[in-house]
Structures are given as structure tokens and as C-alpha cells.
Design a protein around this motif. Structure first.
Motif, PDB file in Angstrom:
ATOM      1  N   UNK A  60       0.838  -1.188   0.000  1.00  0.00           N
ATOM      2  CA  UNK A  60       0.000   0.000   0.000  1.00  0.00           C
ATOM      3  C   UNK A  60       0.876   1.242   0.000  1.00  0.00           C
ATOM      4  N   UNK A  61       0.359   2.312  -0.620  1.00  0.00           N
ATOM      5  CA  UNK A  61       1.099   3.576  -0.577  1.00  0.00           C
ATOM      6  C   UNK A  61       1.076   4.166   0.831  1.00  0.00           C
ATOM      7  N   UNK A  62       0.197   3.653   1.688  1.00  0.00           N
ATOM      8  CA  UNK A  62       0.167   4.088   3.087  1.00  0.00           C
ATOM      9  C   UNK A  62       0.993   3.154   3.972  1.00  0.00           C
ATOM     10  N   UNK A  63       2.095   2.654   3.462  1.00  0.00           N
ATOM     11  CA  UNK A  63       2.919   1.669   4.158  1.00  0.00           C
ATOM     12  C   UNK A  63       3.434   2.193   5.501  1.00  0.00           C
ATOM     13  N   UNK A  64       3.422   3.497   5.703  1.00  0.00           N
ATOM     14  CA  UNK A  64       3.994   4.104   6.903  1.00  0.00           C
ATOM     15  C   UNK A  64       2.972   4.241   8.038  1.00  0.00           C
ATOM     16  N   UNK A  65       1.730   3.852   7.765  1.00  0.00           N
ATOM     17  CA  UNK A  65       0.675   3.951   8.775  1.00  0.00           C
ATOM     18  C   UNK A  65       0.489   2.617   9.468  1.00  0.00           C
TER      19      UNK A  65
END
Length: 124
Positions: free
Chosen positions: A102-107
């Protein structure tokens, strides 16, 4: 899916540690694996992420150039090599995974499964 993190310990400033996260269960080429860390009273913080099939590797600004995330497909294990450690790196380190990148890998809430964590203490 089960994750088992290991490799934490006490290290002096400037030292190195290598964390391991053994994965059991289904792993796909698009599976995302990540390391987060959490200190007392603070939120879980993104450290690094990798796509199991390659092509994606991301780091928090605070660890770029010092930490390296990698994976061993044969051993179903993800590693976090940590160099030039400083006291601000002290935390419990967790590995997490989700089936698809996911492009939200940092969440942290994007991850479905977590290991139990391993303590890293950087102190003289």
C-alpha cells in the motif's frame, strides 16, 4: 499469519544490531513487511518497509542511511540491520505485515498482523 521478532538487546551509541522477523503463513509477492518502533508514551512509529517480491523499499527519514531492511525468501524472514545507533533509537521494535503493498505503508493501522516486539536499548 504469525510473526516472531528477535535480535534486540543493549548496545552502546554508535553500535549495530540486526533484528529478524520470522514469518509463518501465506506470503505473496505483493505482501508488505514493515518495521515500526514504539517508546513509552509515544505512538507507534514507522521505521522501514519492503515489498516481499521486490521493487519497494522505504525508510523513515530518521533512519535513512543507517538502517537497511531486507528479506530472505528461502527463510521467510525479514531483517532490519541497524547501524550508527543512538539513544533516540531506543524503543520496542515490531514487525508487521499485510497481504498487499500500500502507498500508506507508513501507517501502522494498515497492517493486519504484528509480532510481539523486541526491545532495543541504546545506552552507554
Amino acid at each position: 499469519v504469525q510473526l516472531q521478532a528477535s535480535g534486540g538487546g543493549l548496545v552502546q551509541p554508535g553500535g549495530s544490531l540486526k533484528l529478524s522477523c520470522a514469518v509463518s503463513g501465506h506470503i505473496f509477492s505483493d505482501t508488505a513487511m514493515a518495521w515500526f518502533r514504539q517508546s513509552p508514551g509515544k505512538e507507534r512509529e514507522f521505521v522501514a518497509a519492503i515489498r516481499w517480491g521486490g521493487g519497494r523499499r522505504n525508510y523513515a527519514d530518521s533512519v535513512k542511511g543507517r538502517f537497511t531492511i531486507s528479506r530472505d525468501n528461502a527463510k521467510d524472514t525479514v531483517y532490519l540491520q541497524m547501524n550508527s545507533l543512538n539513544p533516540e533509537d531506543t524503543a520496542v521494535y515490531f514487525c508487521g505485515t499485510r497481504p498487499r503493498w500500500t502507498t500508506n505503508y507508513y501507517r501502522p493501522y494498515e497492517y493486519n498482523y504484528w509480532g510481539s516486539g523486541t526491545q532495543v536499548t541504546v545506552s552507554s
